[in-house]
Each structure stands twice: as structure tokens, then as C-alpha cells.
Design an enzyme around this catalytic site. Structure first.
Site, mmCIF file in Angstrom:
data_model
loop_
_atom_site.group_PDB
_atom_site.id
_atom_site.type_symbol
_atom_site.label_atom_id
_atom_site.label_comp_id
_atom_site.label_asym_id
_atom_site.label_seq_id
_atom_site.Cartn_x
_atom_site.Cartn_y
_atom_site.Cartn_z
ATOM 1 N N ARG A 21 0.830 -1.221 0.000
ATOM 2 C CA ARG A 21 0.000 0.000 0.000
ATOM 3 C C ARG A 21 0.861 1.266 0.000
ATOM 4 O O ARG A 21 0.547 2.242 -0.670
ATOM 5 C CB ARG A 21 -0.887 0.026 1.250
ATOM 6 C CG ARG A 21 -2.147 -0.764 1.070
ATOM 7 C CD ARG A 21 -2.972 -0.758 2.351
ATOM 8 N NE ARG A 21 -3.540 -2.074 2.525
ATOM 9 C CZ ARG A 21 -3.534 -2.763 3.655
ATOM 10 N NH1 ARG A 21 -2.981 -2.261 4.734
ATOM 11 N NH2 ARG A 21 -4.078 -3.943 3.696
ATOM 12 N N CYS A 42 -6.175 -17.751 15.959
ATOM 13 C CA CYS A 42 -6.913 -17.495 17.203
ATOM 14 C C CYS A 42 -8.333 -18.058 17.131
ATOM 15 O O CYS A 42 -9.003 -18.207 18.159
ATOM 16 C CB CYS A 42 -6.976 -15.991 17.477
ATOM 17 S SG CYS A 42 -5.357 -15.214 17.338
ATOM 18 N N HIS A 70 -3.338 -16.699 -4.744
ATOM 19 C CA HIS A 70 -3.888 -15.856 -5.828
ATOM 20 C C HIS A 70 -4.338 -14.508 -5.279
ATOM 21 O O HIS A 70 -4.122 -13.467 -5.882
ATOM 22 C CB HIS A 70 -5.081 -16.554 -6.493
ATOM 23 C CG HIS A 70 -4.695 -17.862 -7.086
ATOM 24 N ND1 HIS A 70 -3.877 -17.956 -8.167
ATOM 25 C CD2 HIS A 70 -4.972 -19.124 -6.696
ATOM 26 C CE1 HIS A 70 -3.668 -19.237 -8.441
ATOM 27 N NE2 HIS A 70 -4.316 -19.963 -7.562
ATOM 28 N N TYR A 435 -22.388 6.919 29.851
ATOM 29 C CA TYR A 435 -23.250 6.247 30.819
ATOM 30 C C TYR A 435 -24.715 6.300 30.412
ATOM 31 O O TYR A 435 -25.260 7.372 30.109
ATOM 32 C CB TYR A 435 -23.113 6.880 32.219
ATOM 33 C CG TYR A 435 -24.297 6.550 33.111
ATOM 34 C CD1 TYR A 435 -24.582 5.223 33.435
ATOM 35 C CD2 TYR A 435 -25.161 7.534 33.582
ATOM 36 C CE1 TYR A 435 -25.695 4.893 34.205
ATOM 37 C CE2 TYR A 435 -26.267 7.216 34.355
ATOM 38 C CZ TYR A 435 -26.535 5.894 34.659
ATOM 39 O OH TYR A 435 -27.622 5.562 35.400
HETATM 40 P P1 FAD Z 1 2.862 -17.623 13.230
HETATM 41 O O1 FAD Z 1 1.396 -17.513 13.247
HETATM 42 O O2 FAD Z 1 3.492 -18.679 14.062
HETATM 43 O O3 FAD Z 1 3.326 -17.831 11.707
HETATM 44 C C1 FAD Z 1 4.652 -18.047 11.370
HETATM 45 C C2 FAD Z 1 4.710 -18.787 10.061
HETATM 46 O O4 FAD Z 1 6.060 -18.864 9.664
HETATM 47 C C3 FAD Z 1 4.214 -20.234 10.163
HETATM 48 O O5 FAD Z 1 3.184 -20.466 9.249
HETATM 49 C C4 FAD Z 1 5.427 -21.067 9.824
HETATM 50 O O6 FAD Z 1 5.112 -22.194 9.039
HETATM 51 C C5 FAD Z 1 6.277 -20.092 9.016
HETATM 52 N N1 FAD Z 1 7.700 -20.406 9.077
HETATM 53 C C6 FAD Z 1 8.447 -20.613 10.197
HETATM 54 N N2 FAD Z 1 9.728 -20.873 9.847
HETATM 55 C C7 FAD Z 1 9.784 -20.840 8.496
HETATM 56 C C8 FAD Z 1 10.822 -21.048 7.547
HETATM 57 N N3 FAD Z 1 12.055 -21.307 7.943
HETATM 58 N N4 FAD Z 1 10.517 -20.949 6.236
HETATM 59 C C9 FAD Z 1 9.257 -20.652 5.853
HETATM 60 N N5 FAD Z 1 8.243 -20.456 6.684
HETATM 61 C C10 FAD Z 1 8.500 -20.541 7.993
HETATM 62 N N6 FAD Z 1 -3.329 -14.517 20.050
HETATM 63 C C11 FAD Z 1 -4.133 -13.521 20.454
HETATM 64 O O7 FAD Z 1 -3.690 -12.356 20.488
HETATM 65 N N7 FAD Z 1 -5.432 -13.760 20.825
HETATM 66 C C12 FAD Z 1 -5.978 -15.000 20.798
HETATM 67 O O8 FAD Z 1 -7.159 -15.182 21.112
HETATM 68 C C13 FAD Z 1 -5.154 -16.078 20.396
HETATM 69 N N8 FAD Z 1 -5.651 -17.334 20.341
HETATM 70 C C14 FAD Z 1 -4.850 -18.353 19.929
HETATM 71 C C15 FAD Z 1 -5.376 -19.642 19.890
HETATM 72 C C16 FAD Z 1 -4.589 -20.702 19.466
HETATM 73 C C17 FAD Z 1 -5.138 -22.089 19.455
HETATM 74 C C18 FAD Z 1 -3.241 -20.449 19.061
HETATM 75 C C19 FAD Z 1 -2.373 -21.578 18.610
HETATM 76 C C20 FAD Z 1 -2.715 -19.180 19.091
HETATM 77 C C21 FAD Z 1 -3.511 -18.112 19.530
HETATM 78 N N9 FAD Z 1 -3.012 -16.806 19.570
HETATM 79 C C22 FAD Z 1 -3.803 -15.788 20.016
HETATM 80 C C23 FAD Z 1 -1.623 -16.506 19.163
HETATM 81 C C24 FAD Z 1 -1.539 -16.058 17.710
HETATM 82 O O9 FAD Z 1 -2.110 -17.020 16.893
HETATM 83 C C25 FAD Z 1 -0.072 -15.836 17.344
HETATM 84 O O10 FAD Z 1 0.445 -14.867 18.213
HETATM 85 C C26 FAD Z 1 0.103 -15.351 15.908
HETATM 86 O O11 FAD Z 1 -0.324 -16.320 14.996
HETATM 87 C C27 FAD Z 1 1.575 -15.048 15.637
HETATM 88 O O12 FAD Z 1 1.728 -14.680 14.322
HETATM 89 P P2 FAD Z 1 3.150 -14.745 13.592
HETATM 90 O O13 FAD Z 1 2.946 -14.275 12.207
HETATM 91 O O14 FAD Z 1 4.172 -14.089 14.413
HETATM 92 O O15 FAD Z 1 3.582 -16.280 13.620
#
Ligand code: FAD
Length: 565
Positions: A21, A42, A70, A435
Site C-alpha cells: 500500500r 486465534c 492468488h 453512561y
Molecule cells: P505464526 O502464526 O506462528 O506464523 C509463522 C509462520 O512462519 C508459520 O506459518 C510457519 O510455518 C512459518 N515459518 C516458520 N519458519 C519458516 C521457515 N524457515 N521458512 C518458511 N516459513 C517458515 N493470540 C491472540 O492475540 N489472541 C488469541 O485469542 C489467540 N488465540 C490463539 C489460539 C490458538 C489455538 C493459538 C495456537 C494461538 C492463539 N493466539 C492468540 C496466538 C496467535 O495465533 C499468534 O500470536 C500469531 O499467529 C503469531 O503470528 P506470527 O505471524 O508471528 O507467527
């Protein structure tokens, strides 16, 4: 400019979309080792519970468009290399080595700027049987889908290992589907990182109502399966539980290995160190989301608190800085705010717990305040139990905890906002909030809680907490507890104490002669207000040893509230 992004769930796609963007000419390539992109992890507990029927819903935009490769190419101008692993970063040559899982080809991609958004992964206990079918961690949609299928095929019993937020959310998903549910927690309470013990009481009560079998102070030591490799039993230090499903939810650790191998600085938490612009120790390499550590906004110390909303904010800050925008290019740190749902109960927290604050050396105090979220005459009024922890010298909040069926989210967000802006209790007390009876009491719960804190801080009120009263009783201290509620309320429910007397507030003045002056007198009511008024009245009449029970019978009636932190 040529930007490479590693990681395609929250932080990575957010950074990619914003860079596109701000600077549509930028060449952006997103590398993701999984197949799926930009999904709402989440939402996993709600898919498992069946409230979200189609897993694709977790991958759609608000306009209903699937966020696949895509979509990223067509709408965001981002080239996606999914099913591709980044295996090495070469900061000197500004290259990333990648491995295509489909073609098995290795390749080197060059970058001007690199964003590491590799997230975190569930901590796995090193115990036998972890690979059995039916043992899951829940950090991707593939596992969530397998688990949902197993539930639909008639699984009957499940064990959740870990009583943190994810464990609690999954417990709801299981009980909602009539699974016999066990929750195993090594500590002596659930949600120990977020809630002090007394605030955990209501959560425990809800779990008990739903017949979640709580195994506190208990550790899983292994899993046993049948000949076909399906889970049959979860082994504890003492005893075992028959189950077909086990969920490991004992925490997340950062995926920082790639960064560490490239020589980037790693913090004490094991996560990648970044500055306020989310640059790593190499200024051309940014990192954000669950793979980095943040500064705690209260303590100023580095912490590892992986959250989805933080990951998205990181993505935006990275894009702003990378594209040369000064505005919005600083990330101020986190309070660790979180909110979770268990049935009708909402659980919210932000900042430090009292336990953490004291361990960190803060001269602090705390109050407990159970109150309705609307006037009592509103049919939809529901209770919220609040705890505020504040620093005595600065009069600022250090942490807040809220549990209840009422509108927790609104109060939590006001309090977290106040903490982010360094507001004092005095400022909170006079916030100009909206309120009207359908939404809140005339003095919102947040304002009442601030006022109760100020009264305590300024020595106007003299309170004892349930823990302090219980300790005195256990120590055999000679004291009198005066319940100042009406006789009808007293007849319906009261403390089971030999030191207890009923003197309704309206009759207290006339009963002064019968109240001893030579020992502590603790007044109490339903939630604290009448107890406070009674205490003030007694003090006014020279009872220097009068105190009121904070949170009244409402907090006392949870036995857990009486245990020390
Ligand atoms: P991730 O979501 O972990 O994504 C990282 C990606 O990088 C992954 O897909 C992985 O495959 C990829 N990757 C890693 N290494 C490599 C590599 N070497 N090469 C290529 N790809 C790679 N947070 C909240 O704030 N509120 C909530 O209610 C909440 N609920 C949750 C419920 C569950 C069940 C879970 C599991 C998590 C929850 N979270 C929640 C946490 C939230 O999902 C994570 O904080 C968020 O997804 C982090 O995002 P991210 O992009 O940092 O990493």
C-alpha cells in the site's frame, strides 16, 4: 526495492500488505513453509468447538475472499512461495536460501530488506508416546482439522495438558461437544501467568460446573497407545487417564533458529532481539510477531509474550519503517493484555499480576472489587470481579485482572488504554465515560475500582483482603466479624465462622455498646460497600481496630480467594 518476507500467517502478510500500500512498486516475495496463508489461528478453538463449521472461514477476508496465494498476488501484489522453507540467511550477501518442498529444489533469493516473521511453535514435553495418533498441538489448521474429524468420529475422552489460555479455550470446546474432559496443570492453579490465585477462583468454579476434571499439581509423564498407534491412556506422575485425545498446550517458544544461525542477536528469552523499529542487530533485517521479544511497558524489561494482535501491529510498524515513514514506525512494547472466553465467563488481564509485581520489587497494593456491569434493575446486569494492582508512590496501575459474565472486554480495554497512557488512579477516577443504564452503572466499574484503590492508597479506607482475614482466623487471632447485611440476606447465606455476628448496617449505631473495642472488628457485606460504610462509622466512633472485608461475601465465598498468592 526487493523485500523478502519469511512467514505467512500474521506478521508476514500484514507487513507485505502495508508495504504494497505504501510503496506499490516494491517487489515483495513471501516465503511460507506451510500450504495455508494468513489464517486466523486465534479462531482454532471455535472451529474445534463446532461454532465455526468450515475451516476456510478462518482464511477469509471480511469481504469473504479466500486469502490464498492468488489473493495475495492479485490484491496485494505479493509473490507467494508457499510449501517453501527458508533454510539459511546470508546477511553478508543479502540472500536467503530456500527449499521447495514440492519440487525439492534449492534456490537463493536476494533481498534489499528482509522480514523474519517465523512465529513460534508449541513447546513439546520430552516424554514417550508424543507421536501417537490423537496427541495434538494446536498451532496450525491442519492439526485443528484432524482433531475436529476425530471428535466427529465419536471420540469420547480428552486430556488437555496445560491450564493456560489455550487449554481453557479448548476445554470449553470439548465440554461443548460432551467429551469427558481432563485438564492437567503442573501448578496449583490454572492461568497462573495471567491471574493471581483469588481471581482464578471463578474460572475454577466454571470448570467444575462443566465437570472438567482438574488435575492440579500434576504432570504428564507419557502417552500409551494401542497396536495401531492410537492414543489410549495418558500417564501422570501418579495414576493415568483413559483418553483418545490429548492436547499439549504448555506454551510457545520462538522460531529463532534461522536468525541465530545468521548471527543475529538473540535475547535471554530465546527470541530475536529487535529495536523499537523492529530491526534486528542487522538494520536491513526486520523481525516481528511470535519470533521476537518485546519490552514490557510496565517494567521496561524484555519479555516473550506471543500474541496475534501484537504480531499484526509489528507487521505495520515494520512496513512503515522499511518504507521510510517516520510516523508509526516505533513499537512501544506490550502490556501482555489478553482476553479469553469460557462459556459465559470472560477472563481479561493486562500488565503485571500482584505476584509478579511484588517479585519485581514494586511497593504496591491491590484491591478486589466485585460489581455488576449495569444497574441492578437491568435484567442483563452481570457480575465482574476486578483486581487492580497499583504502585503506591506513582499512583499508577501496574496490572488488572477481570473475571465475570459481565462486559469484561470494555473494562479491560479502558484499563489497558489507561495503563498505556500512564494514567494515574486519580485520572481514572474522573474519566468521562459514556453512561446510560443499558451499558453501565452511573459510576462505571473501572471508576469505582479506581476510587476504591484511591481510598485504600490514601488511608481513607481500612480493608483486609480475604487472604489476610483467613490468615488471622487460622492463626487463632481474637477478632469479631460483623456481617452488616440485612437479616434476610444473612439468613440466606453467611460465613461459617464462630467469630461471626449479624448486625445490619441500619442498626449498627444502636449496637455500638455490644461491640468490643479491644480487638479487631471486621465488617462485611455482599460486595464491600456497606462493609466499608460500617467500618467508617465504627472508626468515627473510636473503633481504631475496625476494618472491612474487601470484596465482601462475594469474594470470600470462593475458597480459593483465601489462599495466599
Ligand atoms: P505464526 O502464526 O506462528 O506464523 C509463522 C509462520 O512462519 C508459520 O506459518 C510457519 O510455518 C512459518 N515459518 C516458520 N519458519 C519458516 C521457515 N524457515 N521458512 C518458511 N516459513 C517458515 N493470540 C491472540 O492475540 N489472541 C488469541 O485469542 C489467540 N488465540 C490463539 C489460539 C490458538 C489455538 C493459538 C495456537 C494461538 C492463539 N493466539 C492468540 C496466538 C496467535 O495465533 C499468534 O500470536 C500469531 O499467529 C503469531 O503470528 P506470527 O505471524 O508471528 O507467527
Amino acid at each position: 526495492m526487493n523485500v523478502l518476507i519469511i512467514g505467512g500467517v500474521a506478521c508476514g502478510p500484514k507487513a507485505a500488505a502495508r508495504i504494497h500500500r505504501l510503496q506499490p512498486d516494491t517487489r515483495i516475495t513471501l516465503i511460507e513453509k506451510g500450504e495455508l496463508l494468513s489464517y486466523a489461528g486465534c479462531g482454532i478453538p471455535y472451529y474445534i468447538s463446532g461454532q465455526i463449521r468450515d475451516i476456510k472461514e478462518l482464511m477469509k477476508t471480511n469481504a469473504g475472499i479466500l486469502r490464498d496465494s492468488h489473493y495475495f498476488q492479485n490484491f496485494k501484489g505479493v509473490t507467494v512461495r508457499n510449501l517453501t522453507v527458508a533454510t539459511r540467511i546470508d546477511p553478508q550477501r543479502k540472500e536467503v536460501e530456500i527449499f521447495d518442498i514440492g519440487t525439492m529444489d534449492r534456490e537463493r533469493l536476494s533481498y534489499d530488506k528482509l522480514v523474519i516473521a517465523t512465529g513460534g511453535q508449541p513447546i513439546q514435553p520430552d516424554i514417550p508416546g508424543r507421536d501417537l495418533k490423537g496427541v495434538y498441538t494446536l498451532h496450525n489448521l491442519t492439526n485443528a482439522k484432524k482433531l475436529r474429524e476425530q471428535m466427529q468420529q465419536g471420540a469420547k475422552r480428552a486430556v488437555i495438558i496445560g491450564g493456560g489460555a489455550i487449554g481453557i479455550e479448548i476445554a470449553e470446546a470439548f465440554t461443548h461437544n460432551d467429551l469427558e474432559t481432563h485438564l492437567v496443570e503442573a501448578k496449583d492453579q490454572v492461568m497462573a501467568k495471567a491471574l493471581d490465585r483469588e481471581m482464578c477462583a471463578m474460572v475454577t468454579e466454571y470448570l467444575n460446573i462443566d465437570e472438567v476434571n482438574l488435575h492440579l499439581n500434576s504432570r504428564v509423564v507419557g502417552f500409551e497407545g494401542d497396536e495401531e498407534g492410537h492414543l489410549r491412556r495418558v500417564l501422570l506422575e501418579e495414576g493415568s487417564i483413559e483418553a483418545e485425545i490429548a492436547i499439549i498446550a504448555i506454551g510457545t517458544r520462538p522460531n529463532a533458529q534461522l536468525a541465530a544461525e545468521a548471527g543475529l542477536a538473540i535475547g535471554a528469552s530465546g527470541a530475536i532481539q529487535v529495536n523499537e523499529h523492529l530491526q534486528t542487530s542487522d538494520p536491513d533485517i526486520y523481525a516481528g510477531g511470535d519470533c521476537v521479544e518485546n519490552l514490557h511497558r510496565i517494567t521496561g524489561k524484555p519479555v516473550y509474550i506471543p500474541m496475534g494482535d501484537t504480531a499484526n501491529k509489528h507487521g505495520r510498524v515494520i512496513a512503515n519503517h522499511l518504507c521510510g515513514y517516520a510516523q508509526g514506525s516505533r513499537f512501544p512494547g506490550v502490556l501482555g493484555t489478553g482476553i479469553y472466553k469460557y462459556g459465559d465467563l470472560s477472563i481479561g488481564h493486562s500488565g503485571l499480576t500482584e505476584r509478579q509485581a511484588r517479585a519485581d520489587g514494586y511497593a504496591c497494593d491491590a484491591i478486589l472489587y466485585p460489581g455488576l456491569d449495569k444497574p441492578e434493575f437491568c435484567a442483563t446486569a452481570r457480575r465482574i470481579d476486578m483486581k487492580l494492582i497499583f504502585e503506591q508512590s506513582s499512583r499508577r496501575l501496574l496490572g488488572v485482572q477481570l473475571v465475570g459474565e459481565g462486559d469484561v472486554s470494555k473494562r479491560l480495554d479502558v484499563l489497558a488504554t489507561a495503563m498505556s497512557l500512564d494514567a494515574t488512579l486519580d485520572q481514572l477516577s474522573n474519566l468521562d465515560l459514556g453512561y446510560a443504564p443499558p451499558y453501565s452503572p452511573a459510576l462505571d466499574n473501572v471508576i469505582s475500582a479506581a476510587n476504591i484503590s484511591l481510598n485504600k492508597l490514601d488511608g481513607i479506607s481500612h480493608a483486609v483482603s480475604p487472604v489476610q482475614l483467613w490468615k488471622s482466623i487460622q492463626a487463632g487471632e481474637d477478632l469479631l466479624v460483623v456481617d452488616v447485611r440485612t437479616q434476610r440476606e444473612f439468613a440466606a447465606e453467611r460465613m461459617d465462622l464462630p467469630q461471626l455476628r449479624s448486625i445490619p448496617l441500619s442498626r449498627l449505631l444502636g449496637a455500638l455498646e455490644s461491640i468490643p473495642r479491644d480487638k479487631p472488628v471486621i465488617t462485611l457485606c455482599k460486595v464491600g460497600l456497606r462493609g466499608y460504610e460500617a467500618c467508617q462509622l465504627l472508626r468515627g466512633k473510636g473503633f481504631a481496630n475496625a476494618f472491612y472485608l474487601e470484596g465482601g461475601l462475594a469474594m470470600w465465598s470462593h475458597p480459593k480467594t483465601r489462599e495466599p498468592l
